[in-house]
Design a protein around this motif. Sequence first.
Motif, PDB file in Angstrom:
ATOM      1  N   LYS A 328      11.283   0.069  37.566  1.00  0.00           N
ATOM      2  CA  LYS A 328      12.667   0.494  37.363  1.00  0.00           C
ATOM      3  C   LYS A 328      13.490  -0.556  36.607  1.00  0.00           C
ATOM      4  O   LYS A 328      14.693  -0.375  36.419  1.00  0.00           O
ATOM      5  N   LYS A 329      12.841  -1.656  36.214  1.00  0.00           N
ATOM      6  CA  LYS A 329      13.494  -2.752  35.481  1.00  0.00           C
ATOM      7  C   LYS A 329      14.620  -3.407  36.284  1.00  0.00           C
ATOM      8  O   LYS A 329      15.585  -3.921  35.715  1.00  0.00           O
ATOM      9  N   ASN A 330      14.471  -3.398  37.605  1.00  0.00           N
ATOM     10  CA  ASN A 330      15.441  -4.066  38.482  1.00  0.00           C
ATOM     11  C   ASN A 330      14.998  -5.518  38.698  1.00  0.00           C
ATOM     12  O   ASN A 330      14.605  -5.918  39.799  1.00  0.00           O
ATOM     13  N   TYR A 331      15.055  -6.312  37.620  1.00  0.00           N
ATOM     14  CA  TYR A 331      14.481  -7.652  37.661  1.00  0.00           C
ATOM     15  C   TYR A 331      15.270  -8.599  38.562  1.00  0.00           C
ATOM     16  O   TYR A 331      14.682  -9.470  39.203  1.00  0.00           O
ATOM     17  N   LYS A 332      16.582  -8.442  38.633  1.00  0.00           N
ATOM     18  CA  LYS A 332      17.371  -9.298  39.517  1.00  0.00           C
ATOM     19  C   LYS A 332      16.984  -9.061  40.977  1.00  0.00           C
ATOM     20  O   LYS A 332      16.887 -10.006  41.765  1.00  0.00           O
ATOM     21  N   GLU A 333      16.768  -7.796  41.333  1.00  0.00           N
ATOM     22  CA  GLU A 333      16.371  -7.472  42.703  1.00  0.00           C
ATOM     23  C   GLU A 333      14.979  -8.016  43.009  1.00  0.00           C
ATOM     24  O   GLU A 333      14.713  -8.471  44.127  1.00  0.00           O
TER      25      GLU A 333
END
Length: 669
Positions: A328-333
Amino acid sequence: MGPSKREEEEQSIILISDDEAESTLGNSVLLVDPLEKSALEEEKSEEVVDEECELMVTFCKQAKVMPHARYDCTMHPFERMECDTCSPLGKNADICNQCYCYICDKLASECQNWTTPALCHCNAHNKSKFWKDQRDFALAGVLVMFNLELTDIDTDLRHGGSLLIKFIQELSVEYNKYLIGERMPPTQHECFCLPKLPPGQCNVCRSRHMEVVYKYSGVFALVTRFLNQAERESPKAAAVMFLGAAKEIALHKDPALSWQNLGHTASLKIAVPCLLQSLNVVPWDHVLLTTVLKGQNITGQRTQKGRKVFLWETLPVIEARVEKLVDKKNYKEVVRYLRAVKCNDTKGLRDLRDKIPFYLCKTGDFLDAAHSLLFPVNSLACCTACRITPFQFEVYLKMFRTGSVPTGKDMLDSGPWITVGSPLKDGVLIKQALKLLYSNVSLYRNPKCWSSLIMILGSSSLLEKSGHLHPLSLKEPPLDFQKGVLAASGGLLEELKAKINVSLPPAIFSPHLHHEACLILAVQAVQQMLFCDLPYLTSFLEIALAFGNNFWALRLLLDHLSYEEHVLHGTVNLILRDLNRQKATMLKLWQNLGPQYVGEFLCLFLTCRHKKMQSIGLFTLNIITENLHMCPWAKHLCNFFHNAGLRHLPLGTAAHHEVSKFINIFEKL
């Protein structure tokens, strides 16, 4: 005579509607019966437009019934109700040969529950929440418990779901055995009958004192085998298996009326907490997990009822969560989760955490990424820099230099690059790069890493989408400036080795000559490496080639090597060996770089005051002379020698002889 071609085309008309919700059939295709007297007979134009509905005739052909859900069938009427499963409504059971079951997603003629009472799939349609839920459960199976989108269910998840269903069936049998229990007669009991018999010999008293024992051992063994199997599966399948097993055993209850201490595997009240503790699976909406993902909790722990609770999960679950977040490209998470979560598999978790710097680069936070390479997540682990490869080192420097990242999910993915943030300043870049080299001895002794550093420092911050750098041709700075940087670099490098947070002198590393200053500092670092670790080097030619057109910086390095005779000889021998082994490669490279570069390269070595260094120029000249058929640019090289006055420079006897010999070859042509 049969119908004409135009008559055949006008036998049916398909109208395409843009609004599915307004369609009378619930789909986007309308069939118009040409046998009815319609506007077609009145309209003479090639296109037919219904102005009120904004529909346009796009083409005409013989109508063909396509596969469709039963509620969209044009041959049989359909009645809609929210959740009627008792019996078929109206003519809902009637089908054509292209009707599909909305629940089973297969031909209605093959649906075994088409008219089955209490099921009645023939009544199913897409406007009912009840029937939509039934469809989701039929398609997702046991995976429906995880609230997954149907589009997210792939082969791995289905495989995990299949194994979970089989496990649930086996677990149901074993759990029912546990609930029945075993009647275990006590070894001794007192007889209260008349006549009174010796202890243990009265059948009446024995049956009265029979005790029911509930042993959880069989369930425990089955669950343990299933969890061991899950660890060998892919992360997604394993996560499904872990979560499903946790949900099942969490519902188990102890039927015993009193405490039965039968051991940690046989007593449910001991075994279940033990199993759940080994699983450590929490749902996505768990308060501890959500606060970590949102950045509200950076430690992964909270106090609950006076006790500290940690975010502690098994490795397959962690891998599955990371994969989901990355997709989902939620790299910060991903970064927040990996920094906070804990796991018994320290090596597996460490490998996942080693990707944190890359995920930070994907967010555009290159400074934090550079720091994350050098500082471990916790004090008990070593830093990621200890384990990165030469290729990863180069990719990180390229990302730091350009503010760009590869579009793939991994550093190894080939593909276009995109800009996501501001690149690191030159001074910060070289400090972080040298710290990485000083933190990893395998990188420090690898010529590929030093060539990557020099090449990137001598390149523009602009990057092509293909990932190719643009080399810079830096003008040689004044000698006083070079001496000033060299004088300051010795102390700076020692402080960087000691991991001291140094600041580059602004008077030397000025905005006007910052590229040149960084390149000189790199030259000094390479020189120190050669003085200490030359025996470990396997190559040196690629380091020399990395300077590109910045020959003044390469000359600066070679001049300083002459201060140590053994270092000079060792370096020259490495270059000569590389040239000898890579003749074909060098000829192709020179063809691409052109005679100007080759001429500068030769002049650099032929004009060195040390004869040992001149031997590199002579060897290179011999390679070209012996392969003139592969060097169509050699004549231009001869012109370069003339213009440079190389014939008249005070070279050694051997150098003069070879240069004159080379020039004479083309003068005779």
